[in-house]
Design an enzyme around this catalytic site. Structure first.
Site, PDB file in Angstrom:
ATOM      1  CB  THR A  75     -30.751  25.516  -7.839  1.00 40.15           C
ATOM      2  OG1 THR A  75     -31.155  26.468  -9.055  1.00 40.15           O
ATOM      3  CG2 THR A  75     -31.115  26.101  -6.660  1.00 40.15           C
ATOM      4  N   GLY A 109     -20.627  10.708  -5.578  1.00 43.07           N
ATOM      5  CA  GLY A 109     -19.321  10.203  -5.988  1.00 43.07           C
ATOM      6  C   GLY A 109     -19.270  10.080  -7.552  1.00 43.07           C
ATOM      7  CG  HIS A 117     -24.317   7.053  -0.755  1.00 46.70           C
ATOM      8  ND1 HIS A 117     -24.461   5.649  -0.905  1.00 46.70           N
ATOM      9  CD2 HIS A 117     -24.025   7.498  -1.885  1.00 46.70           C
ATOM     10  CE1 HIS A 117     -23.906   5.197  -1.816  1.00 46.70           C
ATOM     11  NE2 HIS A 117     -23.748   6.078  -2.725  1.00 46.70           N
ATOM     12  CB  CYS A 124     -22.766  -0.291  -9.187  1.00 43.50           C
ATOM     13  SG  CYS A 124     -22.214   0.654  -7.753  1.00 43.50           S
TER      14      CYS A 124
HETATM   15  N1  PLP Z   1     -16.397   5.142  -6.333  1.00 38.82           N
HETATM   16  C1  PLP Z   1     -16.316   4.154  -5.294  1.00 38.82           C
HETATM   17  C2  PLP Z   1     -14.906   3.762  -5.077  1.00 38.82           C
HETATM   18  C3  PLP Z   1     -17.364   3.677  -4.863  1.00 38.82           C
HETATM   19  O1  PLP Z   1     -17.684   2.642  -3.807  1.00 38.82           O
HETATM   20  C4  PLP Z   1     -18.725   4.246  -5.362  1.00 38.82           C
HETATM   21  C5  PLP Z   1     -20.052   3.823  -4.742  1.00 38.82           C
HETATM   22  O2  PLP Z   1     -20.070   2.479  -4.566  1.00 38.82           O
HETATM   23  C6  PLP Z   1     -18.567   5.315  -6.271  1.00 38.82           C
HETATM   24  C7  PLP Z   1     -17.656   5.821  -6.690  1.00 38.82           C
HETATM   25  C8  PLP Z   1     -19.867   6.365  -6.588  1.00 38.82           C
HETATM   26  O3  PLP Z   1     -20.419   6.995  -5.615  1.00 38.82           O
HETATM   27  P1  PLP Z   1     -22.116   7.416  -5.575  1.00 38.82           P
HETATM   28  O4  PLP Z   1     -22.798   6.232  -5.227  1.00 38.82           O
HETATM   29  O5  PLP Z   1     -22.143   8.645  -4.689  1.00 38.82           O
HETATM   30  O6  PLP Z   1     -22.278   7.750  -7.086  1.00 38.82           O
END
Ligand code: PLP
Length: 379
Positions: A231, A71, A195, A319
C-alpha cells in the site's frame, strides 16, 4: 549551548514546506490509494500529483517513477530487479566506493568492483574493461556520499548503451545538489532518497526508464505498475513531491549559496590549520560537501571535540559509524588506513550560515591544535 548541523549528507531535517504539505495528508487524506471510493481516489490524486513532481525534477515521465521506502530499497530494486528480470543469475559491474546499499546487494551475486582513482573518480574505460557477455547491469553512483565527487555518468551510459546493458546510478547524494536530467545522463535506472532532500526518512524513488525489464523484489498487490507491491505511502510520496518541487524552484540559488559557504569553510581550514588536505580535490564535486584530512588527528576524537562545542560533523558514512573500520570510500581513493582515520566530512545544508561556518573554523583551529598536542606521533 547552540548546536549547528554540518552533516546533511547523513540526513536533513524535514523542510517546513514539506511538513506543511504532508501533515494534512496524514490526518485527512487517509484513504487507500487503491480504493475506488472518494477517500481512495483523493489519495490517488495526491499520489499522482507527487509522482509528477518527482518525475519533473528528473526530466522523466510520471509512469517511470516507482516510490520506494528510500534509497536503499531503490538501489536494491534496481540491481536485483534487473538481474532477476533478465535471468536467474547474472554479473554486475560496479565500483569500489559505492554506498553499502549497492555493495552489499552486488555481494549477493557475481560481480566486479572497478577501482576509482586518487581524486575519487571512476574511469569509464575501466567500466568498459570489466564488462562480460553475461553482465546484466552496471551500477555507478552519481555523487559520492563522502567526498562528493561527481561521476561521468553520461560517458558511462554511452559505453553501457553500446554494450546493450542497462546503467543504474545511485543518485541519492546528487539529487537536490546538481541539476538532474535522466535523459541527458542516459541512465536506465536512477535512485533517490527523501531524507537527503528535506523529506522524511522512509521514502524514496527509483526512476525506471520505459522499456527496462525489471522484476519486483516484493510480491503482493499490483501497486506501482507491478514494480513494488505494498500500500502506497501517500504522505511520504507527497513529501517527496514537495521536496522535488522546492528544488526545482529554489535549488539553483540555494546550491550557489552553499557552494560559497563550502568554499569559505574549505579555504579557511587549509589557510589556518597546517597539514590539512582536501580528499577528492581537483575533481568535480557537489556544492555542499568537503572531506578534509587533518594529519596527526584521530577523526573520532575530533568529531567528539567538535560535538562538545556544538558542531555535528561526520568521520565516515553514517551507516558504518560505530564500526572501527576506516571509511571504505577513503581507502578506495588511495588513502592509507591512518589517513582515512584522520579525515572529517563536512556537509552543508539549508540551515547553515556564514556565521556558523566561521564559528566552526574557530572551533576546528582550537580542537585540532589541542588534539595534536596530545598526539605523540605528531611532530
Ligand atoms: N546511497 C547513497 C549514496 C547514500 O548516501 C545513502 C544514504 O546514506 C543511501 C544510498 C541509502 O539511502 P536511504 O538512507 O534512504 O536508504
Amino acid at each position: 549551548m547552540q548546536r549547528f548541523y554540518f552533516d546533511h549528507n547523513a540526513t536533513t531535517p524535514v523542510a517546513p514546506e514539506v511538513l506543511e504539505a504532508m501533515l494534512p495528508v496524514m490526518t485527512e487524506v487517509y484513504g487507500n490509494a487503491s480504493s475506488i471510493h472518494h477517500f481512495g481516489q483523493t489519495a490517488r490524486q495526491r499520489l499522482d500529483a507527487a509522482r509528477k513532481l518527482v518525475a519533473e525534477l528528473l526530466g522523466a515521465e510520471p509512469q517511470e517513477i516507482v516510490f520506494t521506502s528510500g534509497g536503499t530499497e531503490a538501489d536494491n530494486l534496481a540491481i536485483f530487479g534487473v538481474v532477476l528480470g533478465n535471468a536467474r543469475c547474472g554479473h554486475v559491474v560496479t565500483t569500489t566506493f559505492e554506498h553499502p546499499a549497492v555493495l552489499a546487494s552486488v555481494a549477493q551475486m557475481d560481480h566486479t568492483l572497478v577501482p576509482v582513482d586518487g581524486r575519487g573518480m571512476v574511469d569509464p574505460d575501466a567500466i568498459r574493461g570489466a564488462l562480460r557477455p553475461e553482465t546484466k547491469v552496471i551500477s555507478v553512483m552519481h555523487a559520492n556520499n563522502e567526498v562528493g565527487t561527481i561521476q561521468p555518468i553520461a560517458e558511462i551510459a554511452r559505453i553501457a548503451a553500446e554494450a546493450g546493458i542497462p546503467l543504474h546510478s545511485d543518485g541519492v547524494q546528487a539529487v537536490g545538489k546538481i541539476p538532474i536530467s535522466v535523459a541527458d545522463l542516459g541512465v536506465a535506472l536512477y535512485a533517490l532518497s527523501g531524507h537527503k532532500i528535506g523529506a522524511p526518512k522512509g521514502v524514496g524513488a527509483l526512476y525506471v526508464r520505459k522499456g527496462t525489464s525489471l522484476k519486483p523484489m516484493m510480491y503482493g498487490g499490483r501497486h506501482e505498475r507491478e514494480r513494488r507491491a505494498g500500500t502506497e505511502n501517500v504522505a511520504g510520496a507527497v513529501a517527496l513531491g514537495r521536496a522535488a518541487e522546492w528544488i526545482g524552484d529554489h535549488g539553483e540559488a540555494e546550491n550557489r549559496r552553499q557552494a560559497a559557504l563550502r568554499d569559505r569553510l574549505e579555504q579557511s581550514i587549509l589557510d589556518r590549520i597546517p597539514d590539512t588536505r582536501v580528499n577528492g580535490a581537483g575533481a568535480p564535486r557537489v556544492p555542499n560537501t568537503t572531506n578534509i584530512r587533518f594529519d596527526g588527528i584521530d577523526s573520532d576524537a575530533l568529531l567528539i571535540a567538535l560535538d562538545l562545542k556544538g558542531f555535528a560533523v561526520s568521520s565516515g558514512a553514517a551507516c558504518s559509524s560505530g564500526a572501527p573500520e576506516p571509511s571504505h570510500v577513503l581507502l578506495a581513493i588511495g588513502l592509507s588506513r591512518l589517513e582515512a582515520r584522520s579525515s572529517i566530512r563536512f556537509s552543508l545544508g539549508r540551515s547553515n550560515t556564514i556565521e556558523q561556518v566561521d564559528a566552526l573554523v574557530e572551533a576546528l583551529v582550537d580542537s585540532v591544535a589541542h588534539l595534536r598536542k596530545l598526539a605523540p606521533a605528531y611532530a
